[in-house]
Scaffold this active site. Structure first.
Site, mmCIF file in Angstrom:
data_model
loop_
_atom_site.group_PDB
_atom_site.id
_atom_site.type_symbol
_atom_site.label_atom_id
_atom_site.label_comp_id
_atom_site.label_asym_id
_atom_site.label_seq_id
_atom_site.Cartn_x
_atom_site.Cartn_y
_atom_site.Cartn_z
ATOM 1 N N HIS A 140 -0.784 5.569 7.995
ATOM 2 C CA HIS A 140 -1.822 4.594 7.333
ATOM 3 C C HIS A 140 -1.848 3.540 8.345
ATOM 4 O O HIS A 140 -1.046 2.848 8.500
ATOM 5 C CB HIS A 140 -1.442 3.955 5.909
ATOM 6 C CG HIS A 140 -2.629 2.815 5.729
ATOM 7 N ND1 HIS A 140 -3.967 3.244 5.617
ATOM 8 C CD2 HIS A 140 -2.455 1.714 5.600
ATOM 9 C CE1 HIS A 140 -4.760 2.231 5.301
ATOM 10 N NE2 HIS A 140 -3.925 1.147 5.438
ATOM 11 N N GLU B 133 0.834 -1.177 0.039
ATOM 12 C CA GLU B 133 0.074 0.159 -0.129
ATOM 13 C C GLU B 133 0.806 1.218 -0.090
ATOM 14 O O GLU B 133 0.431 2.432 0.352
ATOM 15 C CB GLU B 133 -0.807 -0.025 1.211
ATOM 16 C CG GLU B 133 -1.823 -1.263 1.152
ATOM 17 C CD GLU B 133 -3.069 -0.952 2.216
ATOM 18 O OE1 GLU B 133 -4.096 -0.476 1.772
ATOM 19 O OE2 GLU B 133 -2.948 -1.119 3.325
ATOM 20 N N HIS C 217 -11.339 -0.935 6.690
ATOM 21 C CA HIS C 217 -10.045 -1.093 6.357
ATOM 22 C C HIS C 217 -9.373 -0.244 7.435
ATOM 23 O O HIS C 217 -8.469 -0.821 8.247
ATOM 24 C CB HIS C 217 -9.606 -0.505 4.706
ATOM 25 C CG HIS C 217 -8.351 -0.627 4.486
ATOM 26 N ND1 HIS C 217 -7.889 -0.610 3.327
ATOM 27 C CD2 HIS C 217 -7.184 -0.922 5.251
ATOM 28 C CE1 HIS C 217 -6.719 -0.489 3.015
ATOM 29 N NE2 HIS C 217 -6.011 -0.627 4.374
HETATM 30 ZN ZN LIG Z 1 -4.021 -0.995 4.873
#
Ligand SMILES: [Zn+2]
Length: 232
Positions: free
Chosen positions: A93, A74, A165
């Site tokens: 993140h 990612e 997520h």
């Molecule tokens: Zn992630």
């Protein structure tokens, strides 16, 4: 460069110690020596990151460092936000379990409930990956196309939720991005606790702006404390 790599490694450990990152998630820093690059750890658990694990990527998410180590799938989250937001110098993140519930209940929105999270003013956007990757994706931002769609949803804001997520936040410094990540999670915990008790009085936009301005002058105090905690 070693000083900057140390800062990114330290941010990884701080975010682990505060429960924002576990085995997954990541934090990056725009390269102070080249704005078209960013520093991000190789594919590993954040708690274990040291300066020697930090790699350099360009804004297409391609590896610049001479390394055969695996990269985070990612990394495009970071590449796309640095491309879209020239003033942003750090991105976090997270898959924080405190925040994920706010990504999956459409009738509930994450909003600032406490003066420490005034940066969440307005409605925090929630990225719906189905709109861009269809109904069968693995929910990961695994290419630049999805990274750019996420950056568009973030817009000029401080944080974006990601349905099913987690969330991504950013700042003009590593210290600011780390602060925002910790207090996004903290706000989610407070808001969920308050929702179980009854109707919530949220900060007004004006209160959120004023509180955020006051807190910006205090970030170094928090960073110094977190550094001592995490400096093992
Ligand atoms: Zn992630």
């Amino acid at each position: 460069m070693s000083e900057h790599k140390n800062t990114v490694a330290l941010a990884n450990r701080i975010l682990f110690q505060n429960g924002v990152l576990d085995a997954f998630g990541h934090v990056s820093m725009r390269n102070p020596l080249n704005p078209n690059e960013f520093l991000l750890a190789r594919n590993m658990a954040p708690a274990q990151v040291t300066a020697s694990d930090i790699l350099i990527f360009n804004l297409d998410g391609l590896l610049v460092s001479d390394s055969s180590e695996k990269s985070y799938l990612e990394r495009y989250i970071h590449a796309a936000i640095y491309s879209a937001r020239p003033e942003i110098n750090s991105v976090v993140h997270s898959h924080s379990p405190a925040v994920v519930p706010f990504t999956i209940v459409p009738s509930v929105r994450l909003r600032p409930v406490c003066h420490m999270s005034g940066f969440l003013r307005g409605l925090v956007p929630n990225f719906e990956i189905r709109q861009h990757a269809g109904p069968g994706s693995d929910l990961l931002i695994r290419d630049l196309y999805l990274g750019n769609r996420l950056a568009e949803t973030l817009g000029k804001g401080a944080a974006v939720l990601m349905r099913g997520h987690g969330f991504t936040t950013c700042g003009e410094s590593v210290q600011e991005a780390v602060y925002r990540a910790i207090y996004t999670q903290n706000n989610a915990q407070l808001q969920a606790a308050a929702m179980a008790m009854g109707e919530i009085v949220y900060l007004t936009d004006e209160e959120a702006v004023a509180a955020d301005m006051a807190n910006m002058g205090q970030i170094s105090r928090a960073w110094n404390f977190w550094t001592i905690q995490a400096d093992f």
